[in-house]
Design a protein around this motif. Structure first.
Motif, PDB file in Angstrom:
ATOM      1  N   ASP A   1     -85.949 111.931  24.641  1.00  0.00           N
ATOM      2  CA  ASP A   1     -85.751 112.191  23.208  1.00  0.00           C
ATOM      3  C   ASP A   1     -87.008 112.781  22.581  1.00  0.00           C
ATOM      4  O   ASP A   1     -86.934 113.696  21.752  1.00  0.00           O
ATOM      5  CB  ASP A   1     -85.366 110.896  22.487  1.00  0.00           C
ATOM      6  N   LYS A  54     -75.164 109.245  37.419  1.00  0.00           N
ATOM      7  CA  LYS A  54     -74.202 109.234  36.313  1.00  0.00           C
ATOM      8  C   LYS A  54     -72.902 109.931  36.698  1.00  0.00           C
ATOM      9  O   LYS A  54     -71.809 109.428  36.398  1.00  0.00           O
ATOM     10  CB  LYS A  54     -74.826 109.914  35.100  1.00  0.00           C
ATOM     11  N   ARG A 103     -78.193 104.002  27.760  1.00  0.00           N
ATOM     12  CA  ARG A 103     -78.495 104.852  26.608  1.00  0.00           C
ATOM     13  C   ARG A 103     -78.295 106.333  26.890  1.00  0.00           C
ATOM     14  O   ARG A 103     -78.412 107.164  25.982  1.00  0.00           O
ATOM     15  CB  ARG A 103     -79.941 104.622  26.158  1.00  0.00           C
ATOM     16  N   GLN A 143     -76.755 109.797  27.177  1.00  0.00           N
ATOM     17  CA  GLN A 143     -75.654 110.450  26.481  1.00  0.00           C
ATOM     18  C   GLN A 143     -75.449 111.859  27.023  1.00  0.00           C
ATOM     19  O   GLN A 143     -76.278 112.384  27.775  1.00  0.00           O
ATOM     20  CB  GLN A 143     -75.940 110.494  24.973  1.00  0.00           C
ATOM     21  N   ASP A 144     -74.333 112.466  26.608  1.00  0.00           N
ATOM     22  CA  ASP A 144     -73.994 113.788  27.121  1.00  0.00           C
ATOM     23  C   ASP A 144     -75.084 114.810  26.838  1.00  0.00           C
ATOM     24  O   ASP A 144     -75.373 115.672  27.679  1.00  0.00           O
ATOM     25  CB  ASP A 144     -72.664 114.266  26.526  1.00  0.00           C
ATOM     26  N   HIS A 145     -75.703 114.749  25.656  1.00  0.00           N
ATOM     27  CA  HIS A 145     -76.708 115.771  25.342  1.00  0.00           C
ATOM     28  C   HIS A 145     -77.955 115.599  26.204  1.00  0.00           C
ATOM     29  O   HIS A 145     -78.641 116.588  26.508  1.00  0.00           O
ATOM     30  CB  HIS A 145     -77.059 115.785  23.845  1.00  0.00           C
ATOM     31  N   HIS A 146     -78.250 114.378  26.660  1.00  0.00           N
ATOM     32  CA  HIS A 146     -79.344 114.195  27.603  1.00  0.00           C
ATOM     33  C   HIS A 146     -78.998 114.834  28.950  1.00  0.00           C
ATOM     34  O   HIS A 146     -79.833 115.523  29.553  1.00  0.00           O
ATOM     35  CB  HIS A 146     -79.623 112.705  27.829  1.00  0.00           C
TER      36      HIS A 146
END
Length: 372
Positions: free
Chosen positions: A158, A189, A221, A223-226
């Motif tokens: 992030d 994942k 934690r 997420q798709d954008h990561h």
């Protein structure tokens, strides 16, 4: 020159290309039993037992794995986020030409140590007291391995994503390369316990991720954008005559004869979403020590001659291992080498940037060029 930080590595054997093995790291069988962590864990941390990996075929010498439990301890703590990191909405910075731009910095492996990263960036004047980009037109490159082993890998991602947007707005940039742990987290994942052909038996990404320091809090934690951000990272880049890569391996040559071709091949492999293909990519990116031993300078030249640049800059292999000084069998801190800066070796052609933050070492942020 960084005083007391650059050491000319001596040849340590005839091998030019080698995957990390038991001899280097004393890695246990493929699926290890959770047990007490060795002394020498990161200061002020309270090590917790590693999560047990799913049952898998035991291998005596697992090909393509990085150091695990005793050598590079898994850290797990609850109070990890000590700075405010705003979730990023952008996945990268706008492109800026290098000509006439600001100073160039590189960052070694972070492995979830967000607090140490913030402190190192602040020390170099790249972020202010609030953790915001304050370096104007400076250029910042991360060499990969943002997660696993340390307490807050997603917080690190992030931060890097946010700094990318802030640096672009200021006329500079913050960019990142693909490390083997990004491939490992993507695979864990996407594919979980799906069996893959490891080359030495059956394996799974989930088991390998746990074995190599995967943290449940990161997976929770993630997420798709990561995932999208990681999957679009470049594998290599040439900046100011420096060839930037994550791993100290010649395996990049398997994926293309130009930087653009290598980067495209890696992204296309991830897009096809084939677990065996992604595993092979992970395995090759996990190879190390190509530049350390006899013939290391020639190995570096094979990459420089193909992709450009006059020096290669990499992370991946902790400098204490490159120096052949990893402490006593008991892991006593006083016997560990003090890493204060990058390690220049292979006849001055290679710069190692992994200071060994997972071994109570230093998270390195270095301005280039490095003289010496």
């Amino acid at each position: 020159m960084v005083e007391g930080s650059m050491t000319q590595g001596a040849g340590q054997g005839p091998e030019v290309e080698r995957t990390a093995t038991l001899r280097d790291f004393r890695v246990p069988a493929y699926v290890h039993e959770a047990g007490p962590y060795a002394p020498g864990a990161h200061p002020a941390e309270a090590p917790a037992p590693a999560a047990s990996a799913p049952a898998a075929h035991p291998l005596d010498e697992p090909e393509g794995y990085t150091p695990t439990q005793r050598d590079l301890p898994v850290i797990n703590r609850g109070d990890t986020l000590q700075v405010t990191v705003t979730p990023a909405t952008e996945t990268g910075a706008a492109e800026h030409p290098d000509a006439g731009s600001g100073p160039l910095y590189v960052v070694g492996d972070v492995h979830g140590y967000l607090d140490e990263l913030v402190a190192a960036l602040h020390e170099q004047g790249l972020i202010d007291d609030a953790g915001q980009w304050c370096a104007g037109t400076a250029r910042l490159w991360f060499l990969g391995d943002f997660t696993d082993r340390g307490p807050d890998g997603i917080g690190v991602i992030d931060l890097v994503m946010r700094l990318s947007a802030e640096a672009a707005a200021a006329g500079g940039y913050c960019k990142a390369l693909m490390g083997n742990h990004e491939l490992l987290l993507i695979g864990a994942k996407r594919f979980g316990d799906t069996p893959v052909n490891s080359g030495a038996g059956t394996a799974t990404f989930q088991a390998a991720w746990l074995l190599n320091g995967g943290q449940k809090v990161d997976m929770d934690r993630l997420q798709d954008h990561h995932l999208q951000w990681m999957a679009r990272l470049d594998a290599m880049e040439e900046i100011d005559d420096h060839l930037l890569v994550h791993s100290d391996t010649t395996a990049y040559l398997d994926y293309g004869r130009s930087i653009e071709e290598v980067n495209d091949t890696v992204r296309e492999t991830l897009t096809r979403n084939d677990p065996d293909e992604v595993w092979d990519l992970f395995r090759k990116f996990t190879k190390r020590f190509s530049f350390r031993d006899e013939g290391g300078a020639d190995a570096v030249r094979s990459l420089l001659d193909t992709y450009g640049g006059t020096r290669i800059v990499h992370g991946h292999s902790p400098i204490p291992y490159l120096l052949g000084e990893v402490g006593s069998e008991e892991g006593e801190d006083e016997s560990r080498p003090a890493v204060e800066g990058p390690h220049l070796y292979a006849g001055g052609l290679a710069i190692a940037m992994d200071g060994g933050v997972t071994m109570a070492g230093k998270l390195l942020v270095q301005q280039l060029p490095l003289h010496g």
